[in-house]
Scaffold this active site. Structure first.
Site, PDB file in Angstrom:
ATOM      1  CB  VAL A  68      -0.944   0.000   1.222  1.00 52.84           C
ATOM      2  CG1 VAL A  68      -1.697   1.319   1.312  1.00 52.84           C
ATOM      3  CG2 VAL A  68      -1.912  -1.161   1.137  1.00 52.84           C
TER       4      VAL A  68
ATOM      5  NE  ARG B 192      10.457  -4.790   1.391  1.00 48.43           N
ATOM      6  CZ  ARG B 192       9.195  -5.228   1.518  1.00 48.43           C
ATOM      7  NH1 ARG B 192       8.202  -4.381   1.386  1.00 48.43           N
ATOM      8  NH2 ARG B 192       8.954  -6.504   1.755  1.00 48.43           N
TER       9      ARG B 192
ATOM     10  CB  THR C 131      -4.512  -3.681  10.558  1.00 50.85           C
ATOM     11  OG1 THR C 131      -5.143  -3.565   9.275  1.00 50.85           O
ATOM     12  CG2 THR C 131      -4.076  -2.311  11.016  1.00 50.85           C
TER      13      THR C 131
ATOM     14  CB  CYS D 248      -8.035  -7.071   2.202  1.00 55.37           C
ATOM     15  SG  CYS D 248      -6.908  -5.668   2.094  1.00 55.37           S
TER      16      CYS D 248
END
Length: 444
Positions: A29, A52, A97, A272
Site C-alpha cells: 500500500v 526493505r 493490520t 484484507c
C-alpha cells in the site's frame, strides 16, 4: 508558529516543495502511494526494516506493484531513520493490520507506527491513517498515542484523518490512481485539506464522508461483503459436489444474467478479505451484537482448505494410490494470482491438512520469494523446472505462468505415470478438455 495559518497554507506549501509528505510503511500500500505522490511533491518514504529500504535504494520492487524501473526513477527519499519524519508536515500511515490466532485484531503495527510518528510530530502537521481498522481505532487508539508521544494536542497542534487503502495487489487495471478514494477528517476543514492532497494523484476522484468512523466502516464492510459472497459460492460448491454438478459451469451460466455478481468459489486469504470481517465483528461483539452472517461466512471460507484436501485424498484413494507414498505437487503459494504476497495464504492451510495424512507436498511458485515462504510457513519452494513425475497436481493459484501451461503443460508434470490426478481449485483448465483427457480430475 500560528498553527491555524499553517493548516490553511499546508496544501500550497506541499505543492511548492516548502513542506514535504511522508509515507510510513512501504509495503503493497505505502510504496505505490509514495511513488505516485513523488511525481508531484517532495516525499519521505519511511520503513523501519533497513533491508526493505536497501532494496528500494537499489531500485528493486519486491512487491512488483510499480516495478523496478519506477523505483529506480522515483524521487522518494527512502529512509529507516525515523527522525527524518520531522521534516514532513503531512504524514500517511500505511502499515498492515493483521489478526491474532484467536481472530482478534492485532493493532501492534498501527500502534507502533503511531509511536514513531508521535515521537517525530511537529506542530501544524496532519496525520492520515490508511490501515484497515474497526470503527473507532483512529480516534480512540491512535490519537492518544500521538498526543502522549508528541506532547501536542490533537485539533489544536495537529489534525487527524482517515482514508482507507483500496489497493488490489497484482491488479494492473484497478491501480492506485484509478480507484476512487474515501477521505475523512476530524472536522470539515481537515477533510477538505486531505481531499485536496489526495486529489493530486487520484484520477478517479475522492469521496468525502462525514466522519472518521464512517470511513473506517466503509473499508471493513466492503471487504466483508466480498467475503460473504465468496462464502456463498463456496457453500454452493460443496453442495454441487455432492450433486455431481460442476460449480464453475453453473456460475458461467448464471453470469449470463445482467445482475449476476461474478463471484467464484475459492480459497480466501490475503491481508484484507480474510482479515477485515474479524475487525468488524470484534467491535460488534464489544457492543453486544453477535454476527449472524459475517462470522458464518468466515467459518465457511476458513474451512475450504480442509474440504479441498479431503477431496484430494479421496481422489487418490479411489485411483488406487497410497496418499502417504504419492508425490503431490501444489502450483502456487501466494494468496492470489500474479502477486508475490504470501501473507495469510490459505494454500499453507492445504499444506498443513495434507501433512495430517502423512503427505509432504512439493510447492512451486514463480512469484513467491523463497526466503519469505520459508520464514512465514517453513515451506521450501521448489523451482518449477525441477517438478516432475507427479502423482497428483493441485492447481491452487492462477498465476499467468500456470494458466499458460494449459492441460498439455500439466500433463508433462506427470511424466510417464499411468495414474494422473489434477485438482483444479481455480477452474483454470477447460472443462471439455478435462473430460476428454486421461486425467482423473476434480475442480472446486
Amino acid at each position: 508558529m500560528n498553527n491555524e495559518l499553517s493548516f490553511d497554507t499546508l496544501y500550497d506549501r506541499l505543492l511548492s516543495g516548502e513542506d514535504c509528505l511522508s509515507v510510513v510503511g512501504l509495503g503493497y500500500v505505502g510504496m505505490p502511494l509514495a511513488v505516485e505522490f513523488a511525481r508531484h511533491l517532495r516525499v519521505i518514504g519511511f520503513n523501519h526494516h533497513e533491508a526493505r529500504i536497501r532494496q528500494y535504494k537499489c531500485g528493486i520492487d519486491p512487491t512488483k506493484e510499480v516495478g523496478d524501473e519506477a523505483i529506480r526513477k522515483t524521487t522518494v527519499d527512502f529512509t529507516s531513520d525515523e527522525k527524518r519524519l520531522r521534516e514532513a508536515k503531512f504524514h500517511i500511515v500505511a502499515v498492515p493490520t493483521p489478526i491474532n490466532t484467536d481472530h482478534t485484531p492485532d493493532l501492534y503495527p498501527v500502534q507502533n507506527a503511531s509511536l514513531i510518528v508521535g515521537r517525530n510530530l511537529t506542530p501544524g502537521s496532519v496525520v492520515v491513517y490508511e490501515s484497515t481498522v474497526y470503527p473507532g481505532v483512529t480516534e480512540e487508539v491512535c490519537i492518544p498515542i500521538l498526543e502522549e508521544q508528541s506532547g501536542l494536542k490533537c485539533g489544536r497542534d495537529f489534525k487527524i484523518g482517515y482514508s482507507p487503502e483500496r489497493i488490489n495487489p497484482g491488479d494492473k487495471v484497478h491501480t492506485l490512481t484509478k480507484i476512487k478514494k474515501i477521505v475523512s477528517g476530524m472536522d470539515s476543514e481537515t477533510c477538505a485539506l486531505i481531499k485536496r492532497v489526495y486529489d493530486i494523484i487520484i484520477e478517479a476522484g475522492t469521496f468525502p464522508v462525514s466522519n472518521i468512523r464512517t470511513a473506517e466502516a466503509v473499508k471493513v464492510v466492503e471487504n466483508s461483503q466480498r467475503d460473504i459472497n465468496i462464502a456463498f459460492m463456496n457453500e454452493l460448491a460443496m453442495v454441487f459436489d455432492r450433486m455431481g454438478i460442476d460449480t464453475n459451469e453453473v456460475i458461467d451460466g448464471m453470469n449470463t444474467k445482467w445482475n449476476a455478481l461474478g463471484f467464484k468459489p475459492g480459497l480466501v486469504g490475503g491481508h484484507c478479505i480474510g482479515v477485515d470481517p474479524y475487525y468488524f465483528t470484534y467491535e460488534a461483539e464489544k457492543l453486544g451484537y453477535h454476527s449472524q452472517i459475517i462470522l458464518n461466512g468466515r467459518i465457511v471460507n476458513d474451512g475450504m482448505a480442509a474440504f479441498v484436501t479431503a477431496k484430494t485424498v479421496e481422489k487418490m484413494v479411489v485411483a488406487g494410490l497410497a496418499p502417504r507414498k504419492s508425490k503431490v505437487v501444489i502450483l502456487g503459494l501466494t494468496f492470489k494470482e500474479n502477486c508475490p504476497d504470501v501473507r495469510n495464504s490459505r494454500v499453507n492451510d492445504i499444506v498443513g491438512e495434507l501433512r495430517k495424512f502423512g503427505i509432504e507436498p512439493i510447492v512451486t511458485d514463480p512469484w513467491a520469494d523463497p526466503a519469505e515462504a520459508k520464514k512465514a510457513y517453513g515451506i521450501e519452494l521448489t523451482a518449477f523446472e525441477d517438478v516432475h513425475d507427479a502423482d497428483c497436481v493441485l492447481a491452487a493459484v492462477a498465476h499467468r505462468e500456470f494458466a499458460a501451461l494449459g492441460l498439455e503443460g500439466v500433463q508433462r508434470l506427470f511424466g510417464e505415470k499411468d495414474t494422473k490426478i489434477l485438482i483444479d481449485i481455480k477452474g483454470m483448465f477447460d472443462l471439455n478438455k478435462l473430460r476428454n483427457s486421461d486425467i482423473l480430475w476434480w475442480r472446486l
